[in-house]
Scaffold this active site. Structure first.
Site, PDB file in Angstrom:
ATOM      1  N   ALA A  49      25.601  -1.883 -29.213  1.00 36.52           N
ATOM      2  CA  ALA A  49      24.845  -2.981 -29.143  1.00 36.52           C
ATOM      3  C   ALA A  49      25.274  -5.136 -28.803  1.00 36.52           C
ATOM      4  CB  ALA A  49      24.705  -3.098 -30.742  1.00 36.52           C
ATOM      5  N   GLU A  50      24.094  -5.189 -28.257  1.00 41.32           N
ATOM      6  CA  GLU A  50      24.442  -6.647 -27.537  1.00 41.32           C
ATOM      7  C   GLU A  50      25.451  -7.344 -28.829  1.00 41.32           C
ATOM      8  OE1 GLU A  50      19.985  -6.100 -26.379  1.00 41.32           O
ATOM      9  OE2 GLU A  50      21.418  -4.662 -27.795  1.00 41.32           O
ATOM     10  N   ASN A  51      25.068  -7.169 -30.151  1.00 46.51           N
ATOM     11  CA  ASN A  51      25.599  -8.124 -30.836  1.00 46.51           C
ATOM     12  C   ASN A  51      26.580  -8.582 -31.163  1.00 46.51           C
ATOM     13  OD1 ASN A  51      24.473  -5.948 -32.217  1.00 46.51           O
ATOM     14  ND2 ASN A  51      24.184  -6.868 -34.607  1.00 46.51           N
ATOM     15  N   GLY A  52      27.612  -7.708 -30.022  1.00 49.35           N
ATOM     16  CA  GLY A  52      28.680  -7.014 -30.723  1.00 49.35           C
ATOM     17  C   GLY A  52      29.549  -5.844 -31.315  1.00 49.35           C
TER      18      GLY A  52
END
Length: 220
Positions: A49-52
């Site tokens: 996920a791009e939020n980490g």
């Protein structure tokens, strides 16, 4: 044309069949997020996920949500054993370095050559293009999950996209409530039909030119 939960689940379940052991997989907002709930038994993948988050899971059961744990779309998720966290810059570096095996995205339009338009309808407010541009360009395989037609009944599988593009010639597989189509060098290959739809239904609702093989798979 609206889409109920059963149909969204059906599309997500079919997309999950593309997952193989050891893959790093990114899921876009919308139907793609549901793919994490349908990973085939015995298949182990790592959801990015791009939020980490590496090791993101599917949706939690009602009442088990963690207000501090969500995917890039802001929806609650679970995490799997061995999951890890990083900042967003590192998460995007993984994308830009080409470390994502498959990204599964929603779309507004896809052309028969695999061009993707999924970030803006002119005149409507949006937060921005987000991570779709990097994912579409850098993931090893791009799969699109979407309605076959828009709310006006017009095909979203186009000869060429009318809406602003996210990336050129990036999509490899399109899965809708009607069909599964593969982008090939020869053109858009119709591979599977979602019953009760017929070949005639798919052709009638597809603006793009379809290659129809002698043998088709019909998904019950």
């Amino acid at each position: 044309m609206g889409m109920g939960k059963e149909t969204r689940d059906r599309i997500a379940r079919r997309a999950a069949q593309e997952l193989k052991n050891g893959m790093a997989v990114n899921l876009g907002i919308g139907i793609p997020t549901k793919v994490a709930d349908f990973v085939p038994e015995g298949v182990q993948v790592v959801f990015h996920a791009e939020n980490g988050i590496l090791g993101a899971g599917g949706a939690p059961h009602a009442g088990d949500e963690d207000a501090f744990l969500c995917n890039a779309g802001g929806y609650p998720i679970r995490i799997g054993a061995g999951a890890s966290y990083c900042d967003s810059a590192i998460a995007f570096a993984m994308i830009r370095r080409g470390c994502i095996d498959i990204t599964i995205l929603g779309a507004l339009e896809v052309s028969e050559r695999g061009d993707l338009a999924n970030w803006i309808v002119p005149g409507k407010r949006v937060a921005g293009i987000g991570g779709a541009m990097e994912l579409a360009q850098k993931a090893k395989k791009v799969i699109v999950l979407m309605n076959h037609v828009n709310r006006q009944g017009e095909s979203k599988v186009k000869k060429s996209c009318d809406l602003p593009l996210t990336a050129l010639a990036c999509v490899k597989l399109i899965i809708t409530e009607m069909a599964v189509m593969e982008v090939t060098e020869q053109g858009l290959l119709l591979k599977e039909i979602m019953l009760p739809y017929t070949i005639e239904d798919v052709v009638r609702h597809t603006e793009a030119t379809l290659i129809i093989p002698d043998q088709l798979v019909f998904i019950p």
